[in-house]
Write a protein that holds these residues in place. Sequence first.
Motif, short mmCIF file in Angstrom:
data_model
loop_
_atom_site.label_atom_id
_atom_site.label_comp_id
_atom_site.label_asym_id
_atom_site.label_seq_id
_atom_site.Cartn_x
_atom_site.Cartn_y
_atom_site.Cartn_z
N ALA A 1 42.33 48.79 47.98
CA ALA A 1 42.99 48.53 49.26
C ALA A 1 42.45 47.25 49.89
O ALA A 1 43.20 46.46 50.49
CB ALA A 1 42.79 49.71 50.20
N LEU A 2 41.16 47.01 49.75
CA LEU A 2 40.56 45.80 50.31
C LEU A 2 41.10 44.57 49.60
O LEU A 2 41.40 43.54 50.24
CB LEU A 2 39.04 45.88 50.17
CG LEU A 2 38.23 44.84 50.95
CD1 LEU A 2 38.34 45.10 52.45
CD2 LEU A 2 36.76 44.88 50.51
N ARG A 3 41.27 44.65 48.28
CA ARG A 3 41.77 43.50 47.52
C ARG A 3 43.22 43.20 47.84
O ARG A 3 43.65 42.04 47.81
CB ARG A 3 41.60 43.76 46.03
CG ARG A 3 40.16 43.94 45.59
CD ARG A 3 40.03 44.18 44.10
NE ARG A 3 40.25 42.95 43.33
CZ ARG A 3 40.17 42.89 42.01
NH1 ARG A 3 39.92 43.99 41.31
NH2 ARG A 3 40.36 41.75 41.38
N LYS A 4 43.98 44.22 48.18
CA LYS A 4 45.38 44.00 48.55
C LYS A 4 45.51 43.30 49.90
O LYS A 4 46.52 42.64 50.17
CB LYS A 4 46.13 45.33 48.58
CG LYS A 4 46.36 45.94 47.19
CD LYS A 4 47.04 47.29 47.28
CE LYS A 4 47.26 47.88 45.88
NZ LYS A 4 47.87 49.23 45.94
N ALA A 5 44.46 43.44 50.73
CA ALA A 5 44.49 42.81 52.05
C ALA A 5 44.07 41.35 52.01
O ALA A 5 44.30 40.60 52.97
CB ALA A 5 43.60 43.58 53.01
N GLY A 6 43.43 40.92 50.92
CA GLY A 6 42.98 39.54 50.82
C GLY A 6 42.12 39.35 49.59
O GLY A 6 41.75 40.31 48.91
N VAL B 1 31.89 41.37 53.35
CA VAL B 1 30.77 40.59 53.88
C VAL B 1 30.94 39.15 53.40
O VAL B 1 31.48 38.90 52.32
CB VAL B 1 29.41 41.16 53.42
CG1 VAL B 1 29.18 42.55 53.98
CG2 VAL B 1 29.29 41.18 51.90
N ASP B 2 30.52 38.23 54.23
CA ASP B 2 30.61 36.81 53.92
C ASP B 2 32.03 36.38 53.58
O ASP B 2 32.25 35.49 52.76
CB ASP B 2 29.66 36.46 52.77
CG ASP B 2 29.34 34.97 52.73
OD1 ASP B 2 29.07 34.40 53.79
OD2 ASP B 2 29.40 34.39 51.62
N GLY B 3 32.99 37.08 54.17
CA GLY B 3 34.38 36.64 54.07
C GLY B 3 35.16 37.17 52.90
O GLY B 3 36.32 37.57 53.04
N ASP B 4 34.54 37.21 51.70
CA ASP B 4 35.33 37.59 50.51
C ASP B 4 34.53 38.39 49.48
O ASP B 4 34.87 38.40 48.30
CB ASP B 4 35.92 36.34 49.85
CG ASP B 4 34.86 35.31 49.46
OD1 ASP B 4 33.67 35.61 49.64
OD2 ASP B 4 35.23 34.23 48.99
N THR B 5 33.47 39.04 49.93
CA THR B 5 32.67 39.87 49.03
C THR B 5 32.76 41.33 49.47
O THR B 5 32.54 41.63 50.64
CB THR B 5 31.20 39.42 49.03
OG1 THR B 5 31.12 38.05 48.60
CG2 THR B 5 30.36 40.28 48.10
N ALA B 6 33.10 42.22 48.53
CA ALA B 6 33.22 43.64 48.84
C ALA B 6 31.85 44.30 48.80
O ALA B 6 31.14 44.21 47.80
CB ALA B 6 34.15 44.32 47.85
N ASP B 7 31.49 44.94 49.90
CA ASP B 7 30.24 45.69 49.99
C ASP B 7 30.59 47.18 49.89
O ASP B 7 31.11 47.77 50.84
CB ASP B 7 29.54 45.38 51.31
CG ASP B 7 28.19 46.07 51.44
OD1 ASP B 7 27.67 46.56 50.41
OD2 ASP B 7 27.66 46.14 52.56
N VAL B 8 30.31 47.79 48.75
CA VAL B 8 30.66 49.18 48.47
C VAL B 8 29.40 50.03 48.58
O VAL B 8 28.46 49.87 47.80
CB VAL B 8 31.28 49.34 47.07
CG1 VAL B 8 31.65 50.80 46.81
CG2 VAL B 8 32.49 48.43 46.90
N VAL B 9 29.36 50.92 49.57
CA VAL B 9 28.21 51.80 49.76
C VAL B 9 28.57 53.18 49.22
O VAL B 9 29.48 53.84 49.72
CB VAL B 9 27.81 51.89 51.24
CG1 VAL B 9 26.61 52.82 51.42
CG2 VAL B 9 27.50 50.50 51.80
N LEU B 10 27.85 53.61 48.17
CA LEU B 10 28.13 54.88 47.50
C LEU B 10 26.95 55.82 47.73
O LEU B 10 25.87 55.61 47.17
CB LEU B 10 28.35 54.64 46.00
CG LEU B 10 28.95 55.80 45.21
CD1 LEU B 10 30.44 55.92 45.51
CD2 LEU B 10 28.74 55.58 43.72
#
Length: 492
Positions: A327-332, A301-310
Amino acid sequence: MNQLPYLRRAVRRSRVLTAGLALLATSGLAVPGTTASAGPLSGAAVAARATSGTGQACTPAVDGPPRPQKPTTVATLRQAYRCILDHTYRGPVIDDRVLLQAAFKKITQELQSRHQDLPIATLPKLTGRRDADWNAFAGKYQAVLDALPNDPALRQALASAAIEGMVSAVGDNHNSWTGAFHGSPGGYTLGILPGSSGRATPDIRDAQPPFYVRTAVPGSPADEAGLKPGDIIEAVDGLPLTVNGMLSPGVLSRLRPSTADPVHITLHRPATDRTWTADLQPVAMTASGPPAPPTVSVTLVDGDTADVVLPDFQPGRADEALQKLDALRKAGPVRGVILDLRGNGGGRGEEVAKLLGAFAHGRITGWNCPLHGACTPDRTDDTTPLVNLPLVELTDSYCASACDAFSSAVKDLNLGKLVGERTAGIVAGKPQAFALDDDSMLVLVGEHQTAANGEIIDGIGVAVDYEVPLTAADLSKGLDPAVNRAVTLLRS
């Protein structure tokens, strides 16, 4: 603690409880095998028969497939009585008369509901001496059984009522009795995960209208009927959901159907101001589904913030979340983590420790305290690699049990800010499963949990740093102010 299938189902039922539905529904009793009944006995013979039996103590339950439950006998009731006194937090000091009064109250309620009340169904004199009180109770209970028709379903219902009364009298929200008669994963579902204002407590009066759809489980009847998040449920089968400004438990119970009969729901969608009636056909639930439980989602979300829904802390959730985050961090590039625990009904303490270990090492995250004696700590799982990212947690009044514990650790250890609403406060302690001689199981809390700094969370919840409630109107319009606030905090 063993990862028992029954206990996992009990935890899942607790999650539905916090959603405000299962507290309103009563489970049906299957008819057990028949048992022979003798004719009326003398008072002395009744007391002797009622207190006879193996005297077997309850034992820790072991993992394995469930076995068909046998009839719950007077000997089983005695076993449950002793098990509660020996293995619950207040067991060392609880007045046994409180347990037996609650048991007999439930028995008489069951008799009245079946139009089988008896003149002799009165609780005998109790003195506070545990063995003597049990003998008095059991003698009267056996006399009641002997005066009733030889109906196995009635006898099982009375036995079930007695154990449930004793369990409820202890007061801890993680105590339960499970078994084939009323603890199986059967029943029906509409696939609605609901929401409301107010706290998610066992008293439905704490919830406030509107009552709305938080999620329509993919592939469920609700999803196929076109229900969307934020849709307000106004009536069920033509009956209004709200009476004098309060939610109606009887009407709400139809949203957790016990039969396959269609359910007619009147809905209002705030985003379009549309009101309509949807006909939902309940689907049967089995041990493995349907519908399938939600999985972890990790998005940007907002380009570079990980939104983790648990959705919960069931086994494997922490690894799933961390792997998807990696995996998300490896993509950008990722500059921060929003951990969305709204609606998270809890699960395993090991998963809490593992996920907390991604944000801190070498820390005490909470305490497990007996009534008397020293507390033992819960700690971060330091085998989890640190993610080294700032954290904001989203929470609400449906974040319960292990979710309460996780949230309290985030706050006490200063791991991040909490945004949303105060957690449920349904976190009495870690339960332990004990087997009874009818192949049912008691799940009991022997120690109470406190937060890392010693605060009591049970019944109170964890207060958030920023109050940002999720409303039906926002959901219906696709808005999420809590996520927006989290993004702002992570950028500040």
